[in-house]
Design a protein around this motif. Structure first.
Motif, PDB file in Angstrom:
ATOM      1  N   GLY A   1       7.705  14.874 -11.801  1.00 29.52           N
ATOM      2  CA  GLY A   1       7.497  13.825 -13.462  1.00 29.52           C
ATOM      3  C   GLY A   1       8.341  12.357 -12.905  1.00 29.52           C
ATOM      4  N   ALA A   2       8.566  12.532 -12.009  1.00 28.16           N
ATOM      5  CA  ALA A   2       9.425  11.002 -12.010  1.00 28.16           C
ATOM      6  C   ALA A   2       8.525   9.674 -12.668  1.00 28.16           C
ATOM      7  CB  ALA A   2      10.337  10.016 -11.119  1.00 28.16           C
ATOM      8  N   ASN A   3       8.295   8.735 -13.398  1.00 28.72           N
ATOM      9  CA  ASN A   3       7.869   7.844 -13.246  1.00 28.72           C
ATOM     10  C   ASN A   3       7.823   6.426 -12.271  1.00 28.72           C
ATOM     11  OD1 ASN A   3       9.986   5.847 -13.500  1.00 28.72           O
ATOM     12  ND2 ASN A   3      10.165   6.474 -16.380  1.00 28.72           N
ATOM     13  N   TRP A   4       7.273   5.684 -11.912  1.00 25.87           N
ATOM     14  CA  TRP A   4       6.776   5.157 -11.331  1.00 25.87           C
ATOM     15  C   TRP A   4       7.730   3.787 -10.986  1.00 25.87           C
ATOM     16  CZ3 TRP A   4       6.839  -1.090 -10.753  1.00 25.87           C
ATOM     17  CH2 TRP A   4       6.336  -1.260  -9.633  1.00 25.87           C
ATOM     18  N   THR A   5       8.577   3.176 -11.934  1.00 22.79           N
ATOM     19  CA  THR A   5      10.025   2.351 -12.293  1.00 22.79           C
ATOM     20  C   THR A   5      11.300   3.597 -11.738  1.00 22.79           C
ATOM     21  OG1 THR A   5       9.080   1.455 -13.759  1.00 22.79           O
ATOM     22  CG2 THR A   5      11.740   1.376 -13.731  1.00 22.79           C
TER      23      THR A   5
ATOM     24  N   ARG B   1      10.433   6.396  -9.390  1.00 27.30           N
ATOM     25  CA  ARG B   1      10.168   6.304  -7.904  1.00 27.30           C
ATOM     26  C   ARG B   1      10.559   5.138  -7.148  1.00 27.30           C
ATOM     27  NH1 ARG B   1       5.570   8.149 -10.086  1.00 27.30           N
ATOM     28  NH2 ARG B   1       4.671   6.876  -9.586  1.00 27.30           N
ATOM     29  N   MET B   2      10.244   4.422  -7.985  1.00 24.87           N
ATOM     30  CA  MET B   2      10.547   2.742  -6.484  1.00 24.87           C
ATOM     31  C   MET B   2      12.446   2.574  -6.784  1.00 24.87           C
ATOM     32  SD  MET B   2       7.807   1.866  -6.177  1.00 24.87           S
ATOM     33  CE  MET B   2       7.056   3.259  -6.074  1.00 24.87           C
ATOM     34  N   MET B   3      13.039   2.120  -7.955  1.00 22.93           N
ATOM     35  CA  MET B   3      14.574   2.084  -7.813  1.00 22.93           C
ATOM     36  C   MET B   3      14.841   3.686  -7.067  1.00 22.93           C
ATOM     37  SD  MET B   3      15.284   0.075  -9.244  1.00 22.93           S
ATOM     38  CE  MET B   3      16.715  -0.496  -9.464  1.00 22.93           C
ATOM     39  N   LEU B   4      14.948   5.043  -7.064  1.00 17.02           N
ATOM     40  CA  LEU B   4      15.402   5.895  -6.798  1.00 17.02           C
ATOM     41  C   LEU B   4      14.489   6.421  -5.344  1.00 17.02           C
ATOM     42  CD1 LEU B   4      15.742   7.996  -9.801  1.00 17.02           C
ATOM     43  CD2 LEU B   4      17.398   6.596  -8.225  1.00 17.02           C
ATOM     44  N   GLY B   5      13.479   6.184  -4.290  1.00 19.29           N
ATOM     45  CA  GLY B   5      12.783   6.469  -3.654  1.00 19.29           C
ATOM     46  C   GLY B   5      13.215   5.626  -2.973  1.00 19.29           C
ATOM     47  N   VAL B   6      12.615   3.821  -3.123  1.00 17.23           N
ATOM     48  CA  VAL B   6      12.122   3.195  -2.962  1.00 17.23           C
ATOM     49  C   VAL B   6      13.655   2.114  -2.048  1.00 17.23           C
ATOM     50  CG1 VAL B   6      10.556   0.921  -1.882  1.00 17.23           C
ATOM     51  CG2 VAL B   6      10.091   3.115  -2.929  1.00 17.23           C
ATOM     52  N   VAL B   7      14.307   1.269  -3.497  1.00 17.58           N
ATOM     53  CA  VAL B   7      15.192   0.639  -3.348  1.00 17.58           C
ATOM     54  C   VAL B   7      16.737   0.814  -2.284  1.00 17.58           C
ATOM     55  CG1 VAL B   7      17.294  -0.411  -5.189  1.00 17.58           C
ATOM     56  CG2 VAL B   7      14.370  -1.043  -5.279  1.00 17.58           C
ATOM     57  N   PRO B   8      17.037   2.124  -2.267  1.00 21.47           N
ATOM     58  CA  PRO B   8      18.008   2.393  -1.591  1.00 21.47           C
ATOM     59  C   PRO B   8      17.399   2.482   0.406  1.00 21.47           C
ATOM     60  CG  PRO B   8      17.696   4.421  -3.340  1.00 21.47           C
ATOM     61  CD  PRO B   8      16.648   3.195  -3.750  1.00 21.47           C
ATOM     62  N   GLN B   9      16.643   2.051   0.172  1.00 22.97           N
ATOM     63  CA  GLN B   9      15.883   2.536   1.758  1.00 22.97           C
ATOM     64  C   GLN B   9      16.331   0.855   2.430  1.00 22.97           C
ATOM     65  OE1 GLN B   9      13.011   4.906   3.148  1.00 22.97           O
ATOM     66  NE2 GLN B   9      12.625   5.495   1.467  1.00 22.97           N
ATOM     67  N   VAL B  10      15.402   0.385   1.388  1.00 26.55           N
ATOM     68  CA  VAL B  10      15.188  -1.262   1.473  1.00 26.55           C
ATOM     69  C   VAL B  10      15.923  -3.007   1.391  1.00 26.55           C
ATOM     70  CG1 VAL B  10      12.158  -1.097   2.305  1.00 26.55           C
ATOM     71  CG2 VAL B  10      13.317  -1.859   0.499  1.00 26.55           C
ATOM     72  N   ALA B  11      17.274  -1.935   0.061  1.00 22.90           N
ATOM     73  CA  ALA B  11      17.900  -3.408  -0.280  1.00 22.90           C
ATOM     74  C   ALA B  11      18.918  -3.866   1.109  1.00 22.90           C
ATOM     75  CB  ALA B  11      18.750  -2.166  -0.867  1.00 22.90           C
ATOM     76  N   PRO B  12      19.294  -2.951   1.643  1.00 28.17           N
ATOM     77  CA  PRO B  12      19.860  -3.979   2.864  1.00 28.17           C
ATOM     78  C   PRO B  12      18.877  -5.275   3.651  1.00 28.17           C
ATOM     79  CG  PRO B  12      20.665  -1.802   2.727  1.00 28.17           C
ATOM     80  CD  PRO B  12      19.618  -1.888   1.942  1.00 28.17           C
ATOM     81  N   ASN B  13      17.649  -4.884   4.020  1.00 28.09           N
ATOM     82  CA  ASN B  13      16.744  -6.098   4.392  1.00 28.09           C
ATOM     83  C   ASN B  13      16.333  -6.845   3.663  1.00 28.09           C
ATOM     84  OD1 ASN B  13      16.628  -5.180   7.380  1.00 28.09           O
ATOM     85  ND2 ASN B  13      15.447  -3.387   6.511  1.00 28.09           N
ATOM     86  N   TRP B  14      16.301  -6.439   1.817  1.00 31.11           N
ATOM     87  CA  TRP B  14      16.426  -7.183   0.913  1.00 31.11           C
ATOM     88  C   TRP B  14      17.399  -8.619   1.318  1.00 31.11           C
ATOM     89  CZ3 TRP B  14      13.242  -4.670  -3.415  1.00 31.11           C
ATOM     90  CH2 TRP B  14      12.533  -3.940  -3.844  1.00 31.11           C
ATOM     91  N   LEU B  15      18.530  -7.868   0.512  1.00 34.38           N
ATOM     92  CA  LEU B  15      19.644  -8.721   0.795  1.00 34.38           C
ATOM     93  C   LEU B  15      19.740  -9.925   2.335  1.00 34.38           C
ATOM     94  CD1 LEU B  15      21.907  -9.475  -1.096  1.00 34.38           C
ATOM     95  CD2 LEU B  15      23.440  -7.303  -0.021  1.00 34.38           C
ATOM     96  N   SER B  16      19.717  -9.043   2.861  1.00 32.69           N
ATOM     97  CA  SER B  16      19.278 -10.385   4.194  1.00 32.69           C
ATOM     98  C   SER B  16      18.362 -11.032   4.395  1.00 32.69           C
ATOM     99  CB  SER B  16      19.086  -9.219   5.691  1.00 32.69           C
ATOM    100  OG  SER B  16      18.963 -10.046   7.134  1.00 32.69           O
TER     101      SER B  16
ATOM    102  N   ARG C   1       1.154  -1.129  -0.177  1.00 35.41           N
ATOM    103  CA  ARG C   1      -0.039  -0.258  -0.118  1.00 35.41           C
ATOM    104  C   ARG C   1       1.029   1.125  -0.067  1.00 35.41           C
ATOM    105  NH1 ARG C   1      -2.699  -3.415   3.821  1.00 35.41           N
ATOM    106  NH2 ARG C   1      -4.469  -3.984   3.430  1.00 35.41           N
ATOM    107  N   GLY C   2       0.470   2.202  -0.927  1.00 37.69           N
ATOM    108  CA  GLY C   2       1.130   3.395  -1.019  1.00 37.69           C
ATOM    109  C   GLY C   2       2.273   2.972  -1.630  1.00 37.69           C
ATOM    110  N   LEU C   3       2.315   2.246  -2.395  1.00 38.31           N
ATOM    111  CA  LEU C   3       3.374   2.328  -3.344  1.00 38.31           C
ATOM    112  C   LEU C   3       3.782   1.284  -4.550  1.00 38.31           C
ATOM    113  CD1 LEU C   3       6.561   0.774  -1.401  1.00 38.31           C
ATOM    114  CD2 LEU C   3       6.154   3.036  -2.107  1.00 38.31           C
ATOM    115  N   ALA C   4       2.170   0.534  -4.735  1.00 32.82           N
ATOM    116  CA  ALA C   4       2.071   0.249  -5.738  1.00 32.82           C
ATOM    117  C   ALA C   4       1.307   0.281  -6.717  1.00 32.82           C
ATOM    118  CB  ALA C   4       0.367  -1.401  -5.393  1.00 32.82           C
TER     119      ALA C   4
END
Length: 295
Positions: A199-203, A205-220, A122-125
């Motif tokens: 004006g950033a598209n969804w991809t 926004r996810m790659m630049l705004g979300v992935v840097p925050q959550v990538a360490p936990n994803w990899l863990s 929710r909020g990202l979909a």
């Protein structure tokens, strides 16, 4: 509970009334818990008795023979301890195949899980109305055991590592998708809103705004799943999916005279899991907590 919460009236409940209401709720909860536990015990006992009746032998009567087989394996492996290095060399290619199955399936499953998790948060979909659908897809992928998928694929594709890889990747996608989605929900949405405002598209926004925050936990989580998938790939070898499990099945099926090979495979698999567990735990701790020297 209603008489406790109606404190806005002219006569709010006293401390004694609140305490009595709380104790009544507590006793009711304890009664429900006791009934649930009793039902669980009765179901377990009846199921155990039914299973014992349908078994060819007696469960309690067979307990005394529980350690016979392990003692035979250990005894024969100890007698032929000098041959263990040769067995390690013989079964090392099968171990590499098992690790490859686990690695490829973890990578494919993690990539698919990233996509599904972003689409179901929710909020990202990208399509909010489809969140329910994507979550149910991940539920289905988690619910089906790897061995069931592998058996179906072996019937269709034949034996080998490919059915095992697909089966483990399928289950990994559902399991990691759920974990990744929970991580995504804790992400800060301010960078996403900022990117959206320019004006950033969804991809983007996810790659630049979300992935840097959550990538360490994803990899863990992915490293933790890699450990689990090594064990899963070894188990799937018993149904003809290749790898170290297939060699272990052959050694066990042969019986006495091959127990030294079974012991060597057990030991090789155990050492591999220990090493992978220690290495991945080290990197998981660095990813989630950071190294001491970095502060």
């Amino acid at each position: 509970m209603a008489d406790i919460t109606q404190s806005t009236g002219a006569n709010p409940p006293s401390v004694g009334q609140v305490q009595q209401g709380y104790m009544a709720q507590l006793r009711q909860r304890q009664l429900y818990s006791g009934v649930t536990l009793l039902v669980f015990v009765l179901v377990m006992v009846s199921g155990f008795n039914l299973a014992a009746d349908r078994n060819g032998g007696s469960f309690w009567g067979g307990l005394k023979n529980f350690f016979d087989y392990p003692s035979e394996v250990v005894g024969e492996a100890a007698e032929k301890a000098a041959e263990l290095p040769a067995h390690f060399k013989t079964f090392f290619p099968a171990l590499v195949e098992t690790i490859n199955i686990a690695g490829v399936s973890t990578l494919i499953g993690a990539l698919l899980a990233i996509m599904l998790s972003l689409l179901s948060t929710r909020g990202l979909a990208r399509w909010p109305r489809m969140i329910f659908f994507f979550r149910r897809v991940m539920d289905i992928m988690r619910a089906i055991p790897e061995i069931v998928i592998a058996l179906i694929l072996i019937f269709v594709l034949g034996g080998g590592p490919v059915p095992a890889m697909i089966a483990i990747a399928f289950h990994t996608t559902g399991a990691l998708g759920k974990l990744f989605s929970e991580v995504n929900e804790n992400a800060d949405l301010k960078p996403v809103d900022g990117l959206s405002s320019v004006g950033a598209n969804w991809t983007q926004r996810m790659m630049l705004g979300v992935v840097p925050q959550v990538a360490p936990n994803w990899l863990s989580y992915a490293l933790l799943r890699f450990e689990i998938n090594i064990r899963a790939s070894a188990i799937l070898g018993f149904v003809g999916a290749g790898g170290l499990g297939y060699e272990l099945k052959n050694a066990i099926s042969w019986g006495q005279g091959k127990f030294d090979e079974a012991g060597a495979i057990f030991l090789l698999l155990f050492l591999t899991i220990v090493v992978v567990d220690q290495v991945s735990s080290h990197f998981r701790n660095k990813l989630t907590h950071g190294s001491a020297g970095g502060h």
